[in-house]
Motif scaffolding. Sequence first.
Motif, PDB file in Angstrom:
ATOM      1  N   HIS A  76      30.867  69.225 -62.658  1.00  0.00           N
ATOM      2  CA  HIS A  76      30.405  68.568 -61.436  1.00  0.00           C
ATOM      3  C   HIS A  76      30.355  67.059 -61.635  1.00  0.00           C
ATOM      4  CE1 HIS A  76      26.894  69.457 -63.956  1.00  0.00           C
ATOM      5  NE2 HIS A  76      26.357  68.346 -63.463  1.00  0.00           N
ATOM      6  N   VAL A  77      30.257  66.348 -60.514  1.00  0.00           N
ATOM      7  CA  VAL A  77      30.073  64.899 -60.516  1.00  0.00           C
ATOM      8  C   VAL A  77      28.882  64.585 -59.621  1.00  0.00           C
ATOM      9  CG1 VAL A  77      31.092  62.643 -60.007  1.00  0.00           C
ATOM     10  CG2 VAL A  77      32.556  64.523 -60.805  1.00  0.00           C
ATOM     11  N   HIS A  78      27.945  63.783 -60.130  1.00  0.00           N
ATOM     12  CA  HIS A  78      26.743  63.394 -59.393  1.00  0.00           C
ATOM     13  C   HIS A  78      26.999  62.121 -58.571  1.00  0.00           C
ATOM     14  CE1 HIS A  78      23.849  65.983 -61.631  1.00  0.00           C
ATOM     15  NE2 HIS A  78      24.713  65.826 -62.623  1.00  0.00           N
ATOM     16  N   PHE A  79      26.274  62.008 -57.443  1.00  0.00           N
ATOM     17  CA  PHE A  79      26.391  60.826 -56.599  1.00  0.00           C
ATOM     18  C   PHE A  79      25.044  60.421 -56.007  1.00  0.00           C
ATOM     19  CE2 PHE A  79      30.610  62.633 -56.470  1.00  0.00           C
ATOM     20  CZ  PHE A  79      31.460  61.540 -56.420  1.00  0.00           C
ATOM     21  N   PHE A  80      24.819  59.115 -55.966  1.00  0.00           N
ATOM     22  CA  PHE A  80      23.884  58.484 -55.045  1.00  0.00           C
ATOM     23  C   PHE A  80      24.765  57.682 -54.080  1.00  0.00           C
ATOM     24  CE2 PHE A  80      20.255  57.910 -58.369  1.00  0.00           C
ATOM     25  CZ  PHE A  80      19.773  59.179 -58.092  1.00  0.00           C
ATOM     26  N   ILE A  81      24.586  57.875 -52.780  1.00  0.00           N
ATOM     27  CA  ILE A  81      25.324  57.097 -51.789  1.00  0.00           C
ATOM     28  C   ILE A  81      24.314  56.357 -50.933  1.00  0.00           C
ATOM     29  CG2 ILE A  81      27.094  57.121 -50.014  1.00  0.00           C
ATOM     30  CD1 ILE A  81      28.106  58.362 -52.540  1.00  0.00           C
ATOM     31  N   SER A  82      24.480  55.049 -50.804  1.00  0.00           N
ATOM     32  CA  SER A  82      23.516  54.270 -50.023  1.00  0.00           C
ATOM     33  C   SER A  82      24.226  53.140 -49.280  1.00  0.00           C
ATOM     34  CB  SER A  82      22.428  53.696 -50.934  1.00  0.00           C
ATOM     35  OG  SER A  82      23.000  52.890 -51.955  1.00  0.00           O
ATOM     36  N   ALA A  83      23.639  52.763 -48.156  1.00  0.00           N
ATOM     37  CA  ALA A  83      24.156  51.650 -47.349  1.00  0.00           C
ATOM     38  C   ALA A  83      23.029  51.169 -46.447  1.00  0.00           C
ATOM     39  CB  ALA A  83      25.355  52.087 -46.516  1.00  0.00           C
ATOM     40  N   PRO A  84      22.968  49.874 -46.177  1.00  0.00           N
ATOM     41  CA  PRO A  84      21.913  49.354 -45.283  1.00  0.00           C
ATOM     42  C   PRO A  84      21.908  50.073 -43.944  1.00  0.00           C
ATOM     43  CG  PRO A  84      23.067  47.559 -46.376  1.00  0.00           C
ATOM     44  CD  PRO A  84      23.835  48.805 -46.696  1.00  0.00           C
ATOM     45  N   GLY A  85      20.709  50.450 -43.493  1.00  0.00           N
ATOM     46  CA  GLY A  85      20.579  51.120 -42.213  1.00  0.00           C
ATOM     47  C   GLY A  85      20.862  52.603 -42.235  1.00  0.00           C
ATOM     48  N   HIS A  86      21.130  53.130 -43.429  1.00  0.00           N
ATOM     49  CA  HIS A  86      21.488  54.538 -43.548  1.00  0.00           C
ATOM     50  C   HIS A  86      20.600  55.242 -44.572  1.00  0.00           C
ATOM     51  CE1 HIS A  86      24.989  52.683 -41.704  1.00  0.00           C
ATOM     52  NE2 HIS A  86      25.247  53.882 -41.192  1.00  0.00           N
ATOM     53  N   ARG A  87      20.445  56.511 -44.360  1.00  0.00           N
ATOM     54  CA  ARG A  87      19.587  57.309 -45.227  1.00  0.00           C
ATOM     55  C   ARG A  87      20.249  57.512 -46.584  1.00  0.00           C
ATOM     56  NH1 ARG A  87      17.151  63.158 -43.317  1.00  0.00           N
ATOM     57  NH2 ARG A  87      15.332  63.187 -44.705  1.00  0.00           N
ATOM     58  N   HIS A  88      19.501  57.277 -47.633  1.00  0.00           N
ATOM     59  CA  HIS A  88      20.019  57.484 -48.982  1.00  0.00           C
ATOM     60  C   HIS A  88      20.392  58.949 -49.174  1.00  0.00           C
ATOM     61  CE1 HIS A  88      20.340  57.153 -53.366  1.00  0.00           C
ATOM     62  NE2 HIS A  88      19.704  58.307 -53.388  1.00  0.00           N
ATOM     63  N   LEU A  89      21.516  59.185 -49.838  1.00  0.00           N
ATOM     64  CA  LEU A  89      21.991  60.541 -50.098  1.00  0.00           C
ATOM     65  C   LEU A  89      22.068  60.787 -51.598  1.00  0.00           C
ATOM     66  CD1 LEU A  89      23.278  63.259 -49.163  1.00  0.00           C
ATOM     67  CD2 LEU A  89      25.499  62.075 -49.273  1.00  0.00           C
ATOM     68  N   THR A  90      21.414  61.836 -52.048  1.00  0.00           N
ATOM     69  CA  THR A  90      21.532  62.318 -53.423  1.00  0.00           C
ATOM     70  C   THR A  90      22.293  63.627 -53.370  1.00  0.00           C
ATOM     71  OG1 THR A  90      19.429  61.330 -54.111  1.00  0.00           O
ATOM     72  CG2 THR A  90      20.288  63.125 -55.459  1.00  0.00           C
ATOM     73  N   THR A  91      23.426  63.692 -54.065  1.00  0.00           N
ATOM     74  CA  THR A  91      24.238  64.899 -53.976  1.00  0.00           C
ATOM     75  C   THR A  91      25.125  65.036 -55.207  1.00  0.00           C
ATOM     76  OG1 THR A  91      25.559  66.185 -52.409  1.00  0.00           O
ATOM     77  CG2 THR A  91      26.186  63.865 -52.722  1.00  0.00           C
ATOM     78  N   GLN A  92      25.934  66.058 -55.237  1.00  0.00           N
ATOM     79  CA  GLN A  92      26.920  66.219 -56.306  1.00  0.00           C
ATOM     80  C   GLN A  92      28.029  67.133 -55.828  1.00  0.00           C
ATOM     81  OE1 GLN A  92      25.489  69.113 -59.653  1.00  0.00           O
ATOM     82  NE2 GLN A  92      23.635  68.099 -58.938  1.00  0.00           N
ATOM     83  N   ILE A  93      29.207  66.944 -56.430  1.00  0.00           N
ATOM     84  CA  ILE A  93      30.376  67.774 -56.127  1.00  0.00           C
ATOM     85  C   ILE A  93      30.569  68.755 -57.274  1.00  0.00           C
ATOM     86  CG2 ILE A  93      32.853  67.800 -55.691  1.00  0.00           C
ATOM     87  CD1 ILE A  93      32.639  64.858 -54.922  1.00  0.00           C
TER      88      ILE A  93
END
Length: 312
Positions: free
Chosen positions: A222-239
């Motif tokens: 698997h690969v882990h991710f944090f995805i973030s951007a101003p004005g958007h909800r932080h996403l913690t996920t993985q593939i």
Amino acid sequence: MVTVKISQTAEIQAFFNEVAGLGHAQGNPRFKQIILRMLNDTARLIEDLEITEDEFWHAVDYMNRLGGRNEAGLLVAGLGIEHFIDLLQEAKDAEAGLSGGTPRTIEGPLYVAGAPIAQGEARMDDGLDPGVVMFLEGQVFDAQGKPLAGATVDLWHANTHGTYSYFDSTQSEYNLRRRIITDAQGRYRARSIVPSGYGCDPQGPTQQCLDLLGRHGQRPAHVHFFISAPGHRHLTTQINFAGDKYLWDDFAYATRDGLIGDLRFVDDAASARDRGVQGDRFAELAFDFHLQAAQAPAAEARSHRPRALQDA
């Protein structure tokens, strides 16, 4: 045999109130509330299941060993508690009318803060692992499906032995860890190596617990991710990768519909040469992320869970 229960008597309740600091103003009220609940729940567990002294002190010893091996975060994932927290948050979201976007899943215990930042694309590996080269790319979109420029894609994964830099002293600093800022089209690109899944240490306390439950301690690749951007909800996920033996038998319960990547292997020397790969084999993985709009500024940030920091 009559089961003796005393935890709910006035005398014991007064004792627990004293232990939890309810008799004075000093301290933290929220913490006192939690400790009082913990005392009551522990006492009832001991009474209801007739926990013996030997069982109790073996449990205390187990917690000492668990902490000594820094495996508490691993056990929390293995017992499904981290997954439960995700499910609870989703239930709260549903109650609030929030939906859409890429699904969340567990962070796991192996993130390290402060990875190098790159614009648009990055090479993640240090070239020392002879694994198959992997090209990972995709786009980040907002809730309306528009590409998000300037989003941060913070990603990390294991090497071909299933170990992570920082926690594995044989790897270089921040190996297989990067933060990539998406380009004007919301794209991110990474060159890395195909990771392996991993298993709990067979001699460690987490696997000892799983053994008593009759369960294995294996994870799919698997690969882990944090995805973030101003004005958007932080996403913690993985593939997780399609076709992996443990895809739907992950001891950490991280696999979810919508989070399965199709890792495609290419066996072509000319294509490999064109992409700067030595040999005649490489892999490709494309995965896009869709973010929700943040309902409040606090939603833009990840949780304040304590995390490792290189050289800290």
